[in-house]
Write a protein that holds these residues in place. Structure first.
Motif, short mmCIF file in Angstrom:
data_model
loop_
_atom_site.label_atom_id
_atom_site.label_comp_id
_atom_site.label_asym_id
_atom_site.label_seq_id
_atom_site.Cartn_x
_atom_site.Cartn_y
_atom_site.Cartn_z
N GLU A 61 0.87 -1.18 0.00
CA GLU A 61 0.00 0.00 0.00
C GLU A 61 0.90 1.22 0.00
O GLU A 61 1.38 1.65 1.05
N THR A 85 -1.06 0.70 -7.39
CA THR A 85 -2.01 -0.38 -7.14
C THR A 85 -1.26 -1.61 -6.64
O THR A 85 -0.15 -1.91 -7.10
N GLN A 101 -8.29 -7.58 -13.11
CA GLN A 101 -6.85 -7.28 -13.07
C GLN A 101 -6.09 -8.19 -12.11
O GLN A 101 -4.89 -8.42 -12.30
N SER A 102 -6.76 -8.72 -11.10
CA SER A 102 -6.08 -9.63 -10.17
C SER A 102 -5.74 -10.96 -10.83
O SER A 102 -5.02 -11.77 -10.24
N ASN A 144 -0.10 0.81 -13.54
CA ASN A 144 -0.08 0.50 -12.11
C ASN A 144 0.30 1.67 -11.21
O ASN A 144 0.22 1.54 -9.98
N SER A 161 -4.69 2.39 -3.04
CA SER A 161 -3.74 1.34 -3.42
C SER A 161 -4.29 -0.05 -3.17
O SER A 161 -3.91 -1.00 -3.85
N ASP A 162 -5.19 -0.19 -2.17
CA ASP A 162 -5.66 -1.53 -1.80
C ASP A 162 -6.97 -1.48 -1.04
O ASP A 162 -8.02 -1.86 -1.55
N VAL A 337 -8.07 -3.74 -8.50
CA VAL A 337 -8.01 -2.34 -8.08
C VAL A 337 -8.39 -1.38 -9.20
O VAL A 337 -9.24 -0.50 -9.02
N ARG A 338 -7.80 -1.56 -10.38
CA ARG A 338 -8.06 -0.59 -11.44
C ARG A 338 -9.52 -0.59 -11.90
O ARG A 338 -10.01 0.41 -12.43
N ILE A 341 -11.10 2.18 -9.55
CA ILE A 341 -10.43 3.46 -9.29
C ILE A 341 -11.26 4.65 -9.76
O ILE A 341 -11.40 5.66 -9.05
#
Length: 391
Positions: A61, A85, A101-102, A144, A161-162, A337-338, A341
């Motif tokens: 983070e 991220t 994205q993960s 990222n 970030s998380d 995450v993205r 956002i």
């Protein structure tokens, strides 16, 4: 540079290590201005030693100022302020284009059967040096490292970030009907944000946690909280017409309170030789399920349980008969995450601070005090809910 490094179970230290360098044209180097200790970092501190090497740099983070960019980086310039991220993704593959994205196919850690690489998070996720350091190399930096404004303090942006998108995803995955009821298990940082997200989206939100300071923080944001008692599930059913809530978010994960036998098994695994321990975790590893099982019990028939807390067992016993009979939906996974956002930045920048981002940090300390704060955070001492480190 200085960096927080893994030294062994419940042992981390700040060491001087080589500065990161540009390794690929798509890299950037970010000078870290703020980095946080995540509840997931405590899993490394306690359980995931078999997948760590002495000297690994922790932390996922982070935010800071771009100091150097590779020749192929197009959207960033030296001096830009960015949030990094925690999962490392390309933004272009099959999975990224679907908001997963993960599971990025470009950075998947295929030799471990894992999803996208993560900063500072074990061999299972690429053993990429993390951000609890003065400098961080960011691969695929155009995607990222997310540019943010310059006027607000770091703490308004850092949690992009998380933990803020993780909480947002947890609530979205919970599929709460309009005006419905949501119960959150656990009021650590992700649980705090999950309750606030649920309230912001118009749900009737309740939360369970045994720690008074955590309950008090949630209550400041209008959340009905409950201690972890033998009668709490009955109380919550009574508040939800006897059915149970529409949805539950488990923001606790593998190190839930209780489950003494499982806790013993986890501790025993941690002292085995690394090769044997890895094999055990991959085949017969179990989690403490004293948050997950009550969540499955509590949620109403036809409801949804969403897992934001991290689980790592491969042999966890699950009440499949009851789950099937109740017609439950179970959703889970590392945060994409993205994907979230663009939804979250306007809320973070809103002067009204609708998600209470400014009311989470309880401890802000220099990086040199990170080892002390890992222990304080794990033991839930000194009212510790969220720690930010300043390199």
């Amino acid at each position: 540079m200085k960096a927080l490094t893994y030294q062994g179970k419940r042992s981390v230290s700040v060491e001087v290590v080589p500065d990161p360098t540009i390794q690929q044209p798509t890299d950037a180097i970010v000078r870290i201005t703020s980095t946080a200790i995540c509840g997931s970092d405590l899993h490394l501190y306690e359980l995931f030693g078999p997948y760590l090497d002495t000297g690994d740099i922790l932390g996922h983070e982070s935010m800071g100022i771009v100091e150097e960019v590779g020749s192929a980086v197009t959207s960033l310039r030296v001096g830009d302020r960015v949030v990094v991220t925690f999962n490392i993704a390309c933004g272009q593959c099959f999975m990224c284009q679907r908001g997963l994205q993960s599971q990025c196919e470009t950075t998947q850690v295929k030799d471990k059967g894992s999803g996208a690489a993560l900063f500072g998070y074990t061999k299972l996720y690429g053993q990429v040096p993390g951000g609890q350091a003065e400098l961080l190399r960011v691969p695929l930096a155009d995607y990222n490292a997310v540019k943010v404004g310059t006027e607000l303090p770091d703490e308004r942006y850092l949690f992009l970030s998380d933990i803020l998108p993780t909480a947002w995803q947890g609530v979205k995955f919970a599929a709460v009907p309009d005006g419905g009821t949501l119960v959150v298990f656990g009021l650590g940082p992700v649980g705090q944000f999950a309750t606030r997200v649920g309230k912001h989206l118009g749900y009737d939100v309740m939360a369970i946690d045994p720690v008074p300071e955590r309950r008090a923080m949630a209550e400041r944001h209008g959340i009905a909280t409950f201690d972890l008692t033998d009668t709490v599930l009955a109380e919550l059913r009574e508040r939800t017409a006897g059915r149970g809530p529409d949805s539950v978010v488990d923001a606790v994960g593998m190190e839930a309170h209780g489950a003494g036998l499982t806790a013993f098994a986890q501790a025993a695994t941690g002292i085995l030789p690394k090769g044997i321990a890895r094999a055990a975790m991959n085949t017969v590893g179990v989690d403490r399920l004293s948050a997950l099982h009550p969540a499955l019990d509590l949620v109403r028939r036809g409801g949804t349980v969403s897992l934001s807390g991290v689980y790592g067992g491969e042999a966890d016993p699950m009440p499949m008969k009851s789950m099937f009979d109740k017609g439950l939906t179970l959703r889970m996974g590392q945060c994409n995450v993205r994907r979230w956002i663009d939804d979250l930045i306007p809320l973070v920048e809103d002067p009204a601070d609708p998600l209470g981002v400014s009311d989470l940090v309880t401890h802000t300390v220099p990086l040199d005090r990170a080892p002390e704060m890992y222990e304080t955070f794990q033991k839930k001492e000194d009212g510790c809910i969220k720690v930010v480190l300043k390199p």
